[in-house]
Design a protein around this motif. Structure first.
Motif, short mmCIF file in Angstrom:
data_model
loop_
_atom_site.label_atom_id
_atom_site.label_comp_id
_atom_site.label_asym_id
_atom_site.label_seq_id
_atom_site.Cartn_x
_atom_site.Cartn_y
_atom_site.Cartn_z
N LYS A 1 68.05 90.58 84.19
CA LYS A 1 68.67 90.00 83.00
C LYS A 1 67.90 88.76 82.56
CE LYS A 1 73.26 90.47 82.71
NZ LYS A 1 74.66 90.08 82.95
N GLN A 2 67.66 88.69 81.26
CA GLN A 2 67.00 87.53 80.66
C GLN A 2 68.01 86.40 80.55
OE1 GLN A 2 64.63 85.05 79.76
NE2 GLN A 2 63.55 86.99 79.68
N LEU A 3 67.66 85.21 81.00
CA LEU A 3 68.58 84.07 80.98
C LEU A 3 68.38 83.14 79.79
CD1 LEU A 3 68.58 83.13 84.77
CD2 LEU A 3 70.06 84.73 83.56
N LEU A 4 67.16 83.13 79.22
CA LEU A 4 66.89 82.26 78.06
C LEU A 4 67.07 83.04 76.76
CD1 LEU A 4 63.76 80.16 79.07
CD2 LEU A 4 66.17 79.56 79.26
N ALA A 5 67.79 82.46 75.82
CA ALA A 5 67.99 83.09 74.52
C ALA A 5 66.77 82.91 73.62
CB ALA A 5 69.22 82.50 73.83
N GLU A 6 65.95 81.90 73.90
CA GLU A 6 64.75 81.62 73.12
C GLU A 6 63.79 80.84 74.01
OE1 GLU A 6 65.85 77.63 70.66
OE2 GLU A 6 67.02 79.40 70.12
N PRO A 7 62.52 80.78 73.63
CA PRO A 7 61.57 80.00 74.44
C PRO A 7 61.99 78.52 74.53
CG PRO A 7 60.40 81.40 72.90
CD PRO A 7 61.85 81.47 72.53
N ALA A 8 61.61 77.89 75.61
CA ALA A 8 61.89 76.46 75.80
C ALA A 8 61.17 75.65 74.73
CB ALA A 8 61.43 76.02 77.19
N ALA A 9 61.66 74.45 74.49
CA ALA A 9 61.03 73.57 73.50
C ALA A 9 61.08 72.14 74.01
CB ALA A 9 61.73 73.66 72.15
N ILE A 10 60.02 71.39 73.79
CA ILE A 10 60.03 69.96 74.09
C ILE A 10 60.75 69.28 72.94
CG2 ILE A 10 58.62 67.90 74.41
CD1 ILE A 10 56.49 69.70 75.65
N THR A 11 61.62 68.36 73.27
CA THR A 11 62.38 67.69 72.22
C THR A 11 62.35 66.18 72.39
OG1 THR A 11 64.56 67.50 71.18
CG2 THR A 11 64.54 68.01 73.51
N LEU A 12 62.27 65.49 71.27
CA LEU A 12 62.34 64.04 71.25
C LEU A 12 63.61 63.56 70.56
CD1 LEU A 12 58.70 63.03 70.21
CD2 LEU A 12 59.63 63.32 72.50
N TRP A 13 64.38 64.48 70.01
CA TRP A 13 65.50 64.10 69.15
C TRP A 13 66.83 64.23 69.86
CZ3 TRP A 13 65.41 61.28 65.08
CH2 TRP A 13 66.54 61.18 64.25
N ARG A 14 67.76 63.41 69.46
CA ARG A 14 69.16 63.50 69.85
C ARG A 14 69.99 62.92 68.72
NH1 ARG A 14 70.69 58.39 70.52
NH2 ARG A 14 69.35 56.91 71.56
N ALA A 15 71.27 63.18 68.75
CA ALA A 15 72.15 62.60 67.74
C ALA A 15 72.10 61.07 67.87
CB ALA A 15 73.57 63.09 67.94
N THR A 16 72.05 60.41 66.74
CA THR A 16 71.98 58.95 66.77
C THR A 16 73.38 58.36 66.97
OG1 THR A 16 72.11 58.85 64.37
CG2 THR A 16 69.91 58.83 65.35
N THR A 17 73.39 57.15 67.48
CA THR A 17 74.64 56.42 67.67
C THR A 17 74.58 55.12 66.87
OG1 THR A 17 73.82 55.12 69.54
CG2 THR A 17 74.75 57.29 70.05
N ASP A 18 75.68 54.38 66.86
CA ASP A 18 75.69 53.09 66.15
C ASP A 18 74.64 52.14 66.71
OD1 ASP A 18 77.76 53.98 64.59
OD2 ASP A 18 79.33 52.97 65.74
N ASN A 19 74.36 52.25 68.00
CA ASN A 19 73.36 51.37 68.62
C ASN A 19 71.94 51.67 68.14
OD1 ASN A 19 75.34 50.15 70.11
ND2 ASN A 19 75.02 51.43 71.92
N ASP A 20 71.74 52.81 67.50
CA ASP A 20 70.41 53.21 67.04
C ASP A 20 70.12 52.77 65.60
OD1 ASP A 20 69.91 54.62 69.44
OD2 ASP A 20 70.97 56.37 68.66
N SER A 21 71.00 52.01 65.00
CA SER A 21 70.86 51.69 63.58
C SER A 21 69.53 51.03 63.23
CB SER A 21 72.02 50.81 63.10
OG SER A 21 72.04 49.60 63.83
N ARG A 22 68.98 50.20 64.12
CA ARG A 22 67.72 49.52 63.79
C ARG A 22 66.49 50.40 63.98
NH1 ARG A 22 65.22 48.15 68.26
NH2 ARG A 22 66.34 47.84 70.21
N VAL A 23 66.60 51.52 64.70
CA VAL A 23 65.43 52.38 64.92
C VAL A 23 65.56 53.75 64.26
CG1 VAL A 23 64.71 51.28 67.07
CG2 VAL A 23 66.33 53.17 67.14
N LYS A 24 66.72 54.09 63.76
CA LYS A 24 66.95 55.41 63.17
C LYS A 24 65.96 55.72 62.04
CE LYS A 24 70.39 58.28 60.93
NZ LYS A 24 71.74 58.36 60.38
N ALA A 25 65.75 54.78 61.14
CA ALA A 25 64.84 55.00 60.01
C ALA A 25 63.41 55.24 60.50
CB ALA A 25 64.88 53.81 59.05
N GLU A 26 63.01 54.51 61.54
CA GLU A 26 61.68 54.68 62.11
C GLU A 26 61.54 56.09 62.72
OE1 GLU A 26 58.82 52.46 65.41
OE2 GLU A 26 60.89 51.80 65.14
N TRP A 27 62.56 56.52 63.45
CA TRP A 27 62.53 57.87 64.05
C TRP A 27 62.42 58.94 62.97
CZ3 TRP A 27 67.27 57.30 67.82
CH2 TRP A 27 66.91 56.47 68.88
#
Length: 170
Positions: free
Chosen positions: A28-54
């Protein structure tokens, strides 16, 4: 693709992509799609000063582009090493990245590392997203999307490697 056996699983790693393409156990195949490297996550209030840069660096659209991928076997262990860059569409590369997969009879270990030194563009000019300071990253990790049937998982600790410091107490 490189197909490596680790314990009772077979893992497939793309020769061209350098990414984990699939994990198969008991047919049985366990992955629905190939793996991916990710740099992103949902932003929080603490990210307000860097969100625009990201967002300006399109970190939510970054992909791994492999330059080379090779495998070697020694003492019953298979090591697949892929090196490449992380880059968003129409942007200069952000980081050199090395992915190392180590498979043996007990399982598969994945080591993902990035070199945060400024990269050189196609003309050999030194480039960094923000001259004079490092670009802070929202996250640096690998996304593995599992097939249906894995909706209820239990987390049993932070594992053998370091994790977020606030996970030290469960």
């Amino acid at each position: 693709e490189f197909a490596v056996t680790c314990g009772d699983c077979t893992c497939r790693i793309g020769k061209d992509s350098g990414l984990l393409m699939g994990i198969e156990k008991d047919g049985k195949q366990l992955l629905a799609e190939p793996a991916a490297i990710t740099l992103w996550r949902a932003t929080t209030d603490n990210d307000s000063r860097v969100k625009a840069e990201w967002e300006a660096e399109f970190l939510h659209h970054v992909s791994f582009f492999a330059r080379e991928c090779h495998a070697q076997t020694a003492d019953g262990t298979v090591t697949v090493k892929a090196s490449g860059i992380l880059s968003a569409p129409s942007k200069l590369p952000l980081y050199d990245v090395t992915l190392t997969y180590t498979a043996n009879g007990t399982g598969l270990s994945i080591d993902l590392s990035a070199d945060a030194r400024p990269l050189r563009d196609h003309e050999g000019l030194l480039w960094t997203p923000n001259p004079g300071r490092e670009l802070s990253l929202p996250r640096f990790g690998m996304r593995l999307v599992l097939v249906e049937g894995f909706e209820r998982l239990c987390y049993f600790g932070k594992g053998p490697q370091e994790c977020y410091i606030d996970f030290a107490e469960h």
